[in-house]
Design a protein around this motif. Structure first.
Motif, PDB file in Angstrom:
ATOM      1  N   HIS A  38      -4.320   1.299  -5.495  1.00 18.56           N
ATOM      2  CA  HIS A  38      -4.329  -0.056  -4.950  1.00 18.56           C
ATOM      3  C   HIS A  38      -5.739  -0.380  -4.474  1.00 18.56           C
ATOM      4  O   HIS A  38      -6.368   0.453  -3.827  1.00 18.56           O
ATOM      5  CB  HIS A  38      -3.422  -0.150  -3.729  1.00 18.56           C
ATOM      6  CG  HIS A  38      -1.969  -0.021  -4.044  1.00 18.56           C
ATOM      7  ND1 HIS A  38      -1.260  -1.009  -4.689  1.00 18.56           N
ATOM      8  CD2 HIS A  38      -1.088   0.964  -3.796  1.00 18.56           C
ATOM      9  CE1 HIS A  38      -0.005  -0.631  -4.822  1.00 18.56           C
ATOM     10  NE2 HIS A  38       0.123   0.576  -4.297  1.00 18.56           N
TER      11      HIS A  38
ATOM     12  N   PRO B  19      -2.498   5.506   3.091  1.00 19.39           N
ATOM     13  CA  PRO B  19      -1.691   6.217   2.108  1.00 19.39           C
ATOM     14  C   PRO B  19      -2.629   6.686   0.987  1.00 19.39           C
ATOM     15  O   PRO B  19      -3.749   6.184   0.870  1.00 19.39           O
ATOM     16  CB  PRO B  19      -0.724   5.164   1.582  1.00 19.39           C
ATOM     17  CG  PRO B  19      -1.019   3.911   2.306  1.00 19.39           C
ATOM     18  CD  PRO B  19      -2.249   4.084   3.114  1.00 19.39           C
TER      19      PRO B  19
ATOM     20  N   ALA C 163       0.818  -1.213   0.000  1.00 17.57           N
ATOM     21  CA  ALA C 163       0.000   0.000   0.000  1.00 17.57           C
ATOM     22  C   ALA C 163       0.852   1.263   0.000  1.00 17.57           C
ATOM     23  O   ALA C 163       0.419   2.295  -0.485  1.00 17.57           O
ATOM     24  CB  ALA C 163      -0.932   0.009   1.219  1.00 17.57           C
ATOM     25  N   HIS C 164       2.049   1.164   0.551  1.00 17.63           N
ATOM     26  CA  HIS C 164       2.886   2.356   0.626  1.00 17.63           C
ATOM     27  C   HIS C 164       3.744   2.563  -0.607  1.00 17.63           C
ATOM     28  O   HIS C 164       4.445   3.556  -0.715  1.00 17.63           O
ATOM     29  CB  HIS C 164       3.737   2.335   1.891  1.00 17.63           C
ATOM     30  CG  HIS C 164       2.932   2.649   3.108  1.00 17.63           C
ATOM     31  ND1 HIS C 164       2.350   1.669   3.863  1.00 17.63           N
ATOM     32  CD2 HIS C 164       2.563   3.825   3.654  1.00 17.63           C
ATOM     33  CE1 HIS C 164       1.663   2.241   4.845  1.00 17.63           C
ATOM     34  NE2 HIS C 164       1.772   3.543   4.742  1.00 17.63           N
ATOM     35  N   LEU C 165       3.721   1.589  -1.520  1.00 14.81           N
ATOM     36  CA  LEU C 165       4.381   1.810  -2.806  1.00 14.81           C
ATOM     37  C   LEU C 165       3.374   2.470  -3.728  1.00 14.81           C
ATOM     38  O   LEU C 165       2.171   2.413  -3.501  1.00 14.81           O
ATOM     39  CB  LEU C 165       4.824   0.481  -3.403  1.00 14.81           C
ATOM     40  CG  LEU C 165       5.875  -0.293  -2.615  1.00 14.81           C
ATOM     41  CD1 LEU C 165       6.079  -1.654  -3.238  1.00 14.81           C
ATOM     42  CD2 LEU C 165       7.177   0.463  -2.573  1.00 14.81           C
ATOM     43  N   ARG C 166       3.875   3.089  -4.803  1.00 13.98           N
ATOM     44  CA  ARG C 166       2.948   3.616  -5.778  1.00 13.98           C
ATOM     45  C   ARG C 166       2.300   2.443  -6.502  1.00 13.98           C
ATOM     46  O   ARG C 166       2.900   1.381  -6.620  1.00 13.98           O
ATOM     47  CB  ARG C 166       3.694   4.506  -6.782  1.00 13.98           C
ATOM     48  CG  ARG C 166       4.423   5.663  -6.143  1.00 13.98           C
ATOM     49  CD  ARG C 166       3.442   6.656  -5.541  1.00 13.98           C
ATOM     50  NE  ARG C 166       2.437   7.032  -6.510  1.00 13.98           N
ATOM     51  CZ  ARG C 166       2.347   8.236  -7.066  1.00 13.98           C
ATOM     52  NH1 ARG C 166       3.202   9.159  -6.734  1.00 13.98           N
ATOM     53  NH2 ARG C 166       1.406   8.506  -7.927  1.00 13.98           N
ATOM     54  N   PRO C 167       1.040   2.616  -6.981  1.00 10.08           N
ATOM     55  CA  PRO C 167       0.385   1.523  -7.712  1.00 10.08           C
ATOM     56  C   PRO C 167       1.272   1.042  -8.865  1.00 10.08           C
ATOM     57  O   PRO C 167       2.017   1.828  -9.453  1.00 10.08           O
ATOM     58  CB  PRO C 167      -0.890   2.170  -8.242  1.00 10.08           C
ATOM     59  CG  PRO C 167      -1.144   3.309  -7.336  1.00 10.08           C
ATOM     60  CD  PRO C 167       0.190   3.791  -6.865  1.00 10.08           C
TER      61      PRO C 167
END
Lengths: 375, 342
Positions: free
Chosen positions: B116, B142, B106-110
C-alpha cells in the motif's frame, strides 16, 4: 459489446454486486460496475478494493466486449423500468452503454474497461467446501461479536480456522467472544487460519441462496479469500495480523450452571432492556439453586428516576447461588442467534466472564464479560 | 529510473534504498509549492509497485497504472475542496474520516500490488484528530505499507508525526535547469523560458504550468503590476493596498506571506538595477519599470524599504496587527518625487 437480457435478471444481478460498490473513495472508478461478456452470459463485477463481487446473468450475447459504467446510475435506471427485454450495447468509443427497452432508451457514460481495478482471480490455493446452511449459521452466530472500529484491526474481522474437516469461526471485540465450529463438506489439505473482514462475512451470509455447497479458496499468499456460490463469486482481502488465541479465554470450569428456556430468557432480557436503556444498559441476573421450591433465575434492571423491573424464571440451577450483571445489548444479541430450545449460562464469580451455550449442541460457545455493579 | 527534474540528491538516496531493499515506511517530502513533491512521490510509489528492472521502469503494468492514477493500492489523501456528500461544505483540512479509511485499508493485504502506498498531500493541513490517528499508524505500521507525506510547510506538520518520518528536503532547482527543461521538453522559446524560469524561483512545476498558458502567469503579472503601482503610488493607494493585503492575510496566511516575499524580490530587482546588475533580475519583462524605479530612489532608501518588509514578515509571526504593520512599512517607505512620477 452487444447483448440482450431481461430487466429482472439485470436488476437482480446489479442488486447482488451493489454491495461491493464503493461509496466513499479516492478512486472514482470503484463506483462503477464492470460489464463483461463471459461464455454466453453477462458478468457483472464491482469492487471497493476490500470486497469484490461478480455475478453472472443469462444473456443473449451478440458481440463480445467489456465496459464500465457508474453503478448507481445504471441500477437506478434499470430498477425504474418495468419487466421487459433490454438490449445493451457499448457506445462506439467504448466508454459507456446504450440500454434500449420497449420504447425507452438511455445512454450512460462510463469509462474504458481497462481502467477498472483487476478483479482478483483466485484459481489455485487452499480449497474446501462447506454446506450453505452450515456456513450461514456459523456466520450468523459470530459476526455480530466483531469489533466495529477498533484500535486493533484484527478484531474487526472474523477468524476462520480450517483444520481437516473442521471449520472454526470466531469473532471478538474485547468484551465478548463468539466461537462456532462446523464440519466442512470437503476437507482442507492443510491447517489454515485467516482473518476475514466482518463486513465480508455479513455479505456472504446475505448472498447465500439455496442449498448449494459453497467453495472457499484461500490464495497461496494468504492475501485473499474466495467464496464461490451459485452464480456469484466474492473475493475479499484478508486482514493482516494474528488473531488472539481465544481458546484460553473460554473458562474451563464453573461454579454455577443455569439451564433455562431460550424463549423465556429472551423475553425477560427484552423486558429488562427497556429499563436498562436508561441505566447504562445493565441487566442483573441472580441464580438460586433448587431448595424448597425449584431453582430460579431472577432478572432485574433499573434506571434511576425511571423505574425498575424484576422477572423470575423457572430454571435448572446447579451449584451455588450466583449473581452477575451483563450489558443488555450483549445479552440480547447472543440470545437472538443461539438457536436451540434451551440455553445454559455458566458462571464462576460475578467478576469473571459468563459463558452461554445452546443446550444439546456443543458447536457454539459465547463468552461475555460481566459489568461491575453495586449489588 | 526516476523521471524527475532535479532533486539529484533525493533521487540517489531513494535509488540506493530501493536497491538495498531498505525503504523506510514513512517519508516526509518537504519543499515549496510546485517544486516536484508529488511527481517524486508518484515515481516512488511506482518504484514500490514496479515489476520491471531499475524501478520505476515506467513501462511495466503497475508503473503505468500508478502513472495514470488507476493503481488500487496507491491512494492520495488530500484536502477535499469540494466538500463531502454530508453537506458540510468545502474542507480546509484533511479530516479524520480520510485517515480512518486509510487505517482500514492499510491493515488489509494490498489489492493488486506489492504494498500500500499512501500519499498525504498537504500533511501540514491535517486536523489534530487526523494527525494523531495517522501517528498511531506510523508508529505501528502494518507490513507492506509506505507513507509519503508531502508538505510546503514542514515545520507545521505535527511534530510527533514529523519525527516518525524520514525527512527529505526538496530544494528549488537552479534557474538555468528550469529554463533548459522548458526549452527542450516543452518547446518554449529561449527568451520566454528564461523569464518563466526566473519567475518560478526554481519551482519547475509552476514554470511548466505557466508555460502552458494557464492562469498562473496572468495572476503573477497582475500581482507584480500592483506592487509596481504601489512603489510609485501615493499614500492613499498604499493604505488601500495595506488594507487589502491585511484581509488576504486573514483569509490565508500563506498567501499573504507569499505576497511579501514577492515584494522582497521586487525590491531586490530594483537594487540590482541600481548596481547595474540588471541581468540578474527575476522579473525580466519588467525591465523598464524597474529601471524607472531604480532611478527614482537612492540605494539606501531601497535597503531601508527592504528591511521594512522583512520586519513585517517577522511581526506577523508574532501576531502583530497585520494591517498596522503594513501601514507602518508603507508609511516609512520613500515616496517617488512628484516630478519623477509625472
Amino acid at each position: 459489446m452487444r447483448l440482450n437480457c431481461l430487466q429482472e435478471n439485470l436488476s437482480h444481478g446489479l442488486g447482488v454486486v451493489q454491495r461491493a460498490v464503493a461509496t466513499r473513495t479516492t478512486l472514482p472508478i470503484t463506483q462503477h460496475v464492470l460489464l463483461t461478456t463471459d461464455e454466453g452470459r453477462l458478468k457483472l463485477s464491482a469492487t471497493n478494493l476490500e470486497i469484490a463481487i461478480s455475478t453472472w446473468i443469462g444473456a443473449e450475447i451478440q458481440e463480445e466486449g467489456a465496459v464500465t459504467v457508474p453503478a448507481r446510475l445504471l441500477t437506478e435506471f434499470v430498477n425504474s423500468l418495468s419487466r421487459q427485454a433490454l438490449e445493451v450495447q457499448a457506445l462506439k468509443h467504448g466508454k459507456g452503454i446504450t440500454v434500449k427497452g420497449d420504447r425507452v432508451e438511455a445512454n450512460i457514460n462510463g469509462a474504458d474497461a481497462n481502467e477498472f481495478p483487476p478483479i482478483p482471480n483466485v484459481n489455485s490455493g487452499i480449497a474446501c467446501q462447506v454446506a450453505a446452511k452450515a456456513l450461514r449459521d456459523g456466520i450468523r452466530q459470530v459476526v455480530f461479536a466483531a469489533a466495529i472500529e477498533d484500535s486493533r484491526p484484527v478484531l474487526t474481522g472474523v477468524n476462520l480456522q480450517f483444520d481437516g474437516d473442521q471449520l472454526t469461526l470466531a469473532a471478538a471485540d474485547g468484551f465478548r467472544l463468539a466461537v462456532h465450529t462446523t464440519t466442512l463438506a470437503r476437507a482442507v489439505s492443510e491447517k489454515l487460519s485467516v482473518i476475514v473482514p466482518a463486513r465480508t462475512m455479513s455479505e456472504v451470509e446475505r448472498l447465500i441462496e439455496g442449498d448449494d455447497p459453497i467453495d472457499v479458496v484461500v490464495t497461496p499468499q494468504r492475501s485473499q479469500v474466495l467464496f464461490r456460490m451459485k452464480n456469484v463469486e466474492m473475493v475479499s482481502q484478508l486482514i493482516q495480523g494474528t488473531f488472539p488465541n481465544y481458546r484460553q479465554l473460554v473458562p474451563q470450569e464453573h461454579a454455577t450452571r443455569v439451564v433455562v428456556g431460550l424463549g423465556e430468557l429472551q423475553r425477560a432480557a427484552r423486558t429488562a432492556a427497556i429499563f436498562a436503556k436508561d441505566g447504562s444498559g445493565i441487566i442483573r441476573l441472580q441464580m438460586q439453586p433448587a431448595g424448597k421450591g425449584g431453582g430460579k433465575l431472577t432478572i432485574s434492571s433499573r434506571a434511576e428516576e425511571v423505574g425498575e423491573h424484576v422477572s423470575e424464571l423457572e430454571a435448572g440451577v446447579e451449584g451455588q447461588d450466583a449473581r452477575i450483571a451483563f450489558n443488555s445489548k450483549y445479552l440480547t444479541e447472543v440470545l437472538n442467534v443461539i438457536g436451540e430450545k434451551q440455553v445454559s449460562v455458566e458462571l464462576t464469580t460475578s467478576s469473571s466472564p459468563g459463558v452461554l451455550r445452546p443446550v444439546g449442541n456443543d458447536r457454539y460457545v459465547h463468552v461475555v464479560m460481566p459489568m461491575f455493579v453495586q449489588w | 529510473m526516476f523521471r524527475v527534474h532535479g532533486h539529484a540528491l533525493a533521487v540517489r538516496y531513494f535509488e540506493r534504498s530501493l536497491r538495498e531493499g531498505r525503504l523506510h515506511h514513512a517519508y516526509l517530502l518537504a519543499g515549496p509549492a510546485h517544486v516536484g513533491k508529488m511527481t517524486l512521490a508518484l515515481q516512488l510509489a511506482a518504484a514500490a509497485e514496479c515489476e520491471g528492472v531499475d524501478p520505476p521502469c515506467g513501462t511495466c503494468k503497475p508503473c503505468r497504472r500508478v502513472a495514470s492514477g488507476q493503481h488500487a493500492d496507491v491512494r492520495v489523501i488530500a484536502v477535499d475542496p469540494t466538500g463531502g456528500e454530508d453537506g458540510k461544505g468545502p474542507r480546509t483540512q484533511i479530516g479524520i474520516d480520510a485517515v480512518h479509511d486509510a487505517i482500514g485499508a492499510a491493515h488489509l493485504r494490498p489489492y493488486e500490488g506489492k504494498r500500500h502506498v499512501f500519499i498525504v498531500q498537504d500533511a501540514d493541513r491535517m486536523s489534530a484528530d487526523a494527525a494523531n490517528a495517522l501517528l498511531k499508524l506510523l508508529e505501528e505500521p502494518p507490513p507492506d505499507v509506505l507513507f509519503l507525506l508531502l508538505s510546503t510547510d514542514a515545520p507545521n506538520v505535527l511534530p510527533t508525526v514529523r519525527s516518525r518520518c524520514a525527512l527529505v528536503d526538496l530544494k528549488p532547482l537552479p534557474v538555468a535547469e528550469v529554463a533548459r527543461v522548458l526549452r527542450e521538453e516543452h518547446h518554449v522559446d529561449a527568451e520566454h523560458a528564461e523569464s518563466l524560469a526566473r519567475l518560478s524561483r526554481g519551482c519547475i512545476g509552476w514554470a511548466i504550468e505557466a508555460s502552458q498558458g494557464s492562469a498562473l502567469l496572468a495572476a503573477m503579472q497582475q500581482r507584480l503590476e500592483k506592487i509596481a503601482d504601489i512603489v510609485e503610488g501615493d499614500l492613499e493607494t498604499r493604505f488601500a493596498y495595506a488594507d487589502e493585503l491585511a484581509r488576504r492575510f486573514q483569509r490565508d496566511r500563506a498567501a499573504g506571506r507569499d505576497e511579501l516575499y514577492l515584494w522582497l524580490r521586487w525590491l531586490r530587482d530594483i537594487m540590482l538595477t541600481q548596481q547595474d546588475r540588471g541581468d540578474g533580475i527575476a522579473h525580466l519583462t519588467w525591465r523598464d519599470t524597474l529601471a524607472r524605479q531604480a532611478a527614482a530612489f537612492t540605494p539606501a532608501q531601497v535597503v531601508r524599504w527592504l528591511h521594512g518588509v522583512l520586519e513585517v514578515l517577522e511581526d506577523v509571526d508574532r501576531n502583530v496587527n497585520t494591517r498596522l504593520a503594513l501601514e507602518v512599512m508603507l508609511l516609512e517607505a520613500p515616496a517617488v518625487a512628484p516630478a519623477a512620477s509625472a
